[in-house]
Design a protein around this motif. Structure first.
Motif, PDB file in Angstrom:
ATOM      1  N   GLY A 204     -14.992  -1.784  -3.949  1.00 17.77           N
ATOM      2  CA  GLY A 204     -15.493  -0.823  -2.963  1.00 17.77           C
ATOM      3  C   GLY A 204     -15.904  -1.443  -1.659  1.00 17.77           C
ATOM      4  N   GLU A 205     -16.098  -2.769  -1.644  1.00 15.34           N
ATOM      5  CA  GLU A 205     -16.489  -3.446  -0.412  1.00 15.34           C
ATOM      6  C   GLU A 205     -15.271  -4.087   0.259  1.00 15.34           C
ATOM      7  OE1 GLU A 205     -19.887  -5.994  -0.736  1.00 15.34           O
ATOM      8  OE2 GLU A 205     -20.709  -4.871  -2.420  1.00 15.34           O
ATOM      9  N   GLU A 206     -15.454  -4.478   1.499  1.00 15.22           N
ATOM     10  CA  GLU A 206     -14.362  -5.105   2.245  1.00 15.22           C
ATOM     11  C   GLU A 206     -13.967  -6.429   1.576  1.00 15.22           C
ATOM     12  OE1 GLU A 206     -11.491  -5.506   5.237  1.00 15.22           O
ATOM     13  OE2 GLU A 206     -12.800  -3.794   4.757  1.00 15.22           O
ATOM     14  N   PRO A 207     -12.702  -6.572   1.164  1.00 18.55           N
ATOM     15  CA  PRO A 207     -12.289  -7.816   0.493  1.00 18.55           C
ATOM     16  C   PRO A 207     -12.373  -9.009   1.443  1.00 18.55           C
ATOM     17  CG  PRO A 207     -10.690  -6.050   0.149  1.00 18.55           C
ATOM     18  CD  PRO A 207     -11.621  -5.584   1.221  1.00 18.55           C
ATOM     19  N   ARG A 208     -12.675 -10.155   0.883  1.00 20.02           N
ATOM     20  CA  ARG A 208     -12.730 -11.376   1.671  1.00 20.02           C
ATOM     21  C   ARG A 208     -12.130 -12.522   0.855  1.00 20.02           C
ATOM     22  NH1 ARG A 208     -19.274 -11.258   1.245  1.00 20.02           N
ATOM     23  NH2 ARG A 208     -19.503 -12.453  -0.709  1.00 20.02           N
ATOM     24  N   LEU A 209     -11.896 -13.643   1.504  1.00 20.58           N
ATOM     25  CA  LEU A 209     -11.230 -14.777   0.874  1.00 20.58           C
ATOM     26  C   LEU A 209     -11.950 -15.232  -0.385  1.00 20.58           C
ATOM     27  CD1 LEU A 209      -9.190 -17.117   0.778  1.00 20.58           C
ATOM     28  CD2 LEU A 209     -10.635 -18.326   2.432  1.00 20.58           C
ATOM     29  N   ASP A 210     -13.270 -15.316  -0.339  1.00 17.75           N
ATOM     30  CA  ASP A 210     -14.036 -15.818  -1.480  1.00 17.75           C
ATOM     31  C   ASP A 210     -13.776 -15.015  -2.756  1.00 17.75           C
ATOM     32  OD1 ASP A 210     -15.086 -17.727   0.133  1.00 17.75           O
ATOM     33  OD2 ASP A 210     -17.078 -16.839   0.320  1.00 17.75           O
ATOM     34  N   ASP A 211     -13.416 -13.748  -2.603  1.00 17.89           N
ATOM     35  CA  ASP A 211     -13.155 -12.920  -3.783  1.00 17.89           C
ATOM     36  C   ASP A 211     -12.005 -13.478  -4.619  1.00 17.89           C
ATOM     37  OD1 ASP A 211     -15.140 -11.239  -2.865  1.00 17.89           O
ATOM     38  OD2 ASP A 211     -13.755  -9.787  -1.979  1.00 17.89           O
ATOM     39  N   PHE A 212     -11.063 -14.141  -3.968  1.00 18.18           N
ATOM     40  CA  PHE A 212      -9.882 -14.667  -4.657  1.00 18.18           C
ATOM     41  C   PHE A 212     -10.140 -16.017  -5.313  1.00 18.18           C
ATOM     42  CE2 PHE A 212      -7.960 -11.524  -1.943  1.00 18.18           C
ATOM     43  CZ  PHE A 212      -6.808 -11.130  -2.600  1.00 18.18           C
ATOM     44  N   LEU A 213     -11.162 -16.724  -4.886  1.00 20.59           N
ATOM     45  CA  LEU A 213     -11.359 -18.098  -5.347  1.00 20.59           C
ATOM     46  C   LEU A 213     -12.057 -18.126  -6.696  1.00 20.59           C
ATOM     47  CD1 LEU A 213     -12.269 -19.840  -1.967  1.00 20.59           C
ATOM     48  CD2 LEU A 213     -10.022 -19.442  -3.019  1.00 20.59           C
ATOM     49  N   GLN A 214     -11.378 -17.587  -7.682  1.00 17.63           N
ATOM     50  CA  GLN A 214     -11.861 -17.537  -9.056  1.00 17.63           C
ATOM     51  C   GLN A 214     -11.054 -18.512  -9.908  1.00 17.63           C
ATOM     52  OE1 GLN A 214     -12.143 -13.498 -10.684  1.00 17.63           O
ATOM     53  NE2 GLN A 214     -11.948 -12.646  -8.621  1.00 17.63           N
ATOM     54  N   PRO A 215     -11.676 -19.170 -10.870  1.00 17.71           N
ATOM     55  CA  PRO A 215     -10.919 -20.057 -11.756  1.00 17.71           C
ATOM     56  C   PRO A 215      -9.933 -19.262 -12.606  1.00 17.71           C
ATOM     57  CG  PRO A 215     -13.158 -19.777 -12.562  1.00 17.71           C
ATOM     58  CD  PRO A 215     -13.103 -19.137 -11.196  1.00 17.71           C
ATOM     59  N   GLY A 216      -8.944 -19.942 -13.112  1.00 22.96           N
ATOM     60  CA  GLY A 216      -7.888 -19.280 -13.859  1.00 22.96           C
ATOM     61  C   GLY A 216      -8.362 -18.559 -15.108  1.00 22.96           C
ATOM     62  N   VAL A 217      -9.502 -18.968 -15.671  1.00 21.37           N
ATOM     63  CA  VAL A 217      -9.997 -18.328 -16.891  1.00 21.37           C
ATOM     64  C   VAL A 217     -10.396 -16.876 -16.652  1.00 21.37           C
ATOM     65  CG1 VAL A 217     -10.750 -20.454 -18.016  1.00 21.37           C
ATOM     66  CG2 VAL A 217     -12.313 -19.265 -16.456  1.00 21.37           C
ATOM     67  N   THR A 218     -10.550 -16.453 -15.404  1.00 20.87           N
ATOM     68  CA  THR A 218     -10.930 -15.076 -15.112  1.00 20.87           C
ATOM     69  C   THR A 218      -9.723 -14.162 -14.935  1.00 20.87           C
ATOM     70  OG1 THR A 218     -11.003 -15.416 -12.703  1.00 20.87           O
ATOM     71  CG2 THR A 218     -13.022 -15.906 -13.946  1.00 20.87           C
ATOM     72  N   GLN A 219      -8.522 -14.668 -15.075  1.00 14.47           N
ATOM     73  CA  GLN A 219      -7.332 -13.841 -14.873  1.00 14.47           C
ATOM     74  C   GLN A 219      -7.291 -12.689 -15.882  1.00 14.47           C
ATOM     75  OE1 GLN A 219      -3.586 -16.374 -13.559  1.00 14.47           O
ATOM     76  NE2 GLN A 219      -4.788 -17.531 -15.057  1.00 14.47           N
ATOM     77  N   VAL A 220      -6.934 -11.520 -15.385  1.00 13.08           N
ATOM     78  CA  VAL A 220      -6.752 -10.343 -16.226  1.00 13.08           C
ATOM     79  C   VAL A 220      -5.337 -10.314 -16.793  1.00 13.08           C
ATOM     80  CG1 VAL A 220      -6.708  -7.810 -16.226  1.00 13.08           C
ATOM     81  CG2 VAL A 220      -8.448  -9.035 -14.905  1.00 13.08           C
ATOM     82  N   CYS A 221      -4.400 -10.773 -15.999  1.00 15.94           N
ATOM     83  CA  CYS A 221      -2.993 -10.731 -16.376  1.00 15.94           C
ATOM     84  C   CYS A 221      -2.263 -11.791 -15.562  1.00 15.94           C
ATOM     85  CB  CYS A 221      -2.411  -9.338 -16.092  1.00 15.94           C
ATOM     86  SG  CYS A 221      -0.625  -9.186 -16.312  1.00 15.94           S
ATOM     87  N   ALA A 222      -1.206 -12.322 -16.150  1.00 10.63           N
ATOM     88  CA  ALA A 222      -0.333 -13.240 -15.425  1.00 10.63           C
ATOM     89  C   ALA A 222       1.071 -13.087 -15.977  1.00 10.63           C
ATOM     90  CB  ALA A 222      -0.808 -14.688 -15.562  1.00 10.63           C
TER      91      ALA A 222
END
Length: 363
Positions: free
Chosen positions: A149-167
């Motif tokens: 709901g908030e404005e997306p920013r770069l930091d939102d993407f910088l998650q480790p691979g263990v948080t992936q929902v799907c690949a």
């Protein structure tokens, strides 16, 4: 259905049916995830058609520019990127997306509704092989937006691979395939062009534990660290060496093709850290290539490592960060990690050619 009547036997399971049935297991599901996967599948079908028609459609060859990594962009790189953006941006499933071919993230613009997922993708992996008609593909990774709901920013993407929902990844080869995981195993779907649907053909894929194959670009040997030189030298020594078995080397130079071979036949893939650039020890992109491939490999019973640590536990520091990648059959990756942990063996000459000569001499 009357008493004693057997339920109808299920027909072929399509990707659409598969994802909807998966969502039925989650009472709170909204259908957004299956909608996103269907949008990705549509993009894959369009890209597959472009790849197959490349020369006829004038899409072969370089586009004349470079991407953010300083690499020459192919016409099909740009065309595939446009397709992925066009098919996924408008559906209301995403808050933002990021591509290997774009320097920055792309938030979903007004008037489209913003969803709860983030999408990262390499629109055409292995595109340098297009002109020689070798299998290429699309790699993608789905994350949850941490601030929906908030404005997306770069930091939102910088998650480790263990948080992936799907690949997953698509293969554009003799058949068009879509291989994916949502954290509950790996399934492979083949495009049935007669009906225009992906059909489940490779359920519950598992990487074989026993292997005699390895994949590495041997022309980079002079840049490898000693643990990698040791491992490859032992493979090359064959049955007369410490492994006691002959090995075959395979190297397609298309990550998706090498990954699919390992998912089906076993083996190990190495694009290891090297000494060419101290600030960039790895060559593959963590967010677009390493993490999604690692998720698939682990879900298929294998391991994915930098050689020293689990790939999916790396903390990203940038959208286009690079990392070393070693993945495949569990025992082989564990052996390579062990070689990285062991103290330097000063009796070991790291040259592949010297090692081969040593074994020929019976030493």
């Amino acid at each position: 259905m009357t008493a004693g009547t057997q339920p109808p036997r299920p027909g072929r399971i399509t990707l659409t049916r598969h994802t909807i049935e998966q969502e039925h297991r989650h009472p709170d599901s909204t259908g957004d995830f299956s909608g996103l996967l269907n949008a990705i599948a549509t993009a894959v079908k369009i890209i597959a058609n472009q790849v197959n028609r490349g020369g006829l459609a004038g899409l072969h060859g370089a586009a004349g520019g470079e991407n953010v990594h300083g690499e020459v962009q192919q016409r099909l790189d740009l065309a595939s990127n446009e397709v992925m953006v066009a098919e996924t941006l408008w559906g209301g499933h995403l808050a933002a997306l990021a591509s290997e071919e774009m320097p920055d993230i792309l938030p979903v613009p007004a008037p489209y509704r913003r969803g709860k997922y983030l999408l990262l993708f390499d629109p055409l992996d292995g595109s340098s092989n297009i002109d020689v008609n070798i299998t290429v593909g699309t790699i993608f990774s789905v994350l949850r937006a941490p601030r929906p709901g908030e404005e997306p920013r770069l930091d939102d993407f910088l998650q480790p691979g263990v948080t992936q929902v799907c690949a997953g990844f698509a293969l554009y080869g003799p058949a068009t395939m879509l291989v994916l995981t949502t954290g509950d195993g790996v399934d492979g779907f083949t495009l049935d062009r007669d009906v225009g649907a992906f059909v489940l053909t490779h359920p519950r894929m598992r990487i074989p534990e026993q292997t005699h194959e390895f994949a590495i670009n041997a022309s980079n040997e002079r840049f490898w660290e000693d643990p990698v030189r040791r491992y490859i030298a032992e493979c090359l020594a064959g049955r007369t060496g410490p492994r006691g078995q002959d090995c075959n080397m395979r190297w397609v130079a298309s990550l998706v093709a090498d990954a699919y071979r390992i998912l089906t036949r076993g083996g190990v893939f190495l694009y290891p850290a090297d000494t060419r650039n101290a600030d960039r020890p790895g060559r593959l992109r963590l967010m677009y290539e390493c993490n999604p491939i690692a998720f698939l490999v682990e879900q298929a019973g294998g391991l994915a490592s930098t050689g020293r640590e689990r790939v999916m536990e790396l903390a990203p520091t940038g959208l286009h960060q690079r990392a070393p990648l070693v993945f495949g059959s569990r025992a082989e990756v564990e052996r390579i990690e062990r070689y990285h942990r062991e103290p330097d063996d000063r009796s070991f000459d790291g040259s592949l050619f010297n090692v081969r000569s040593m074994f020929r001499a019976g030493r």
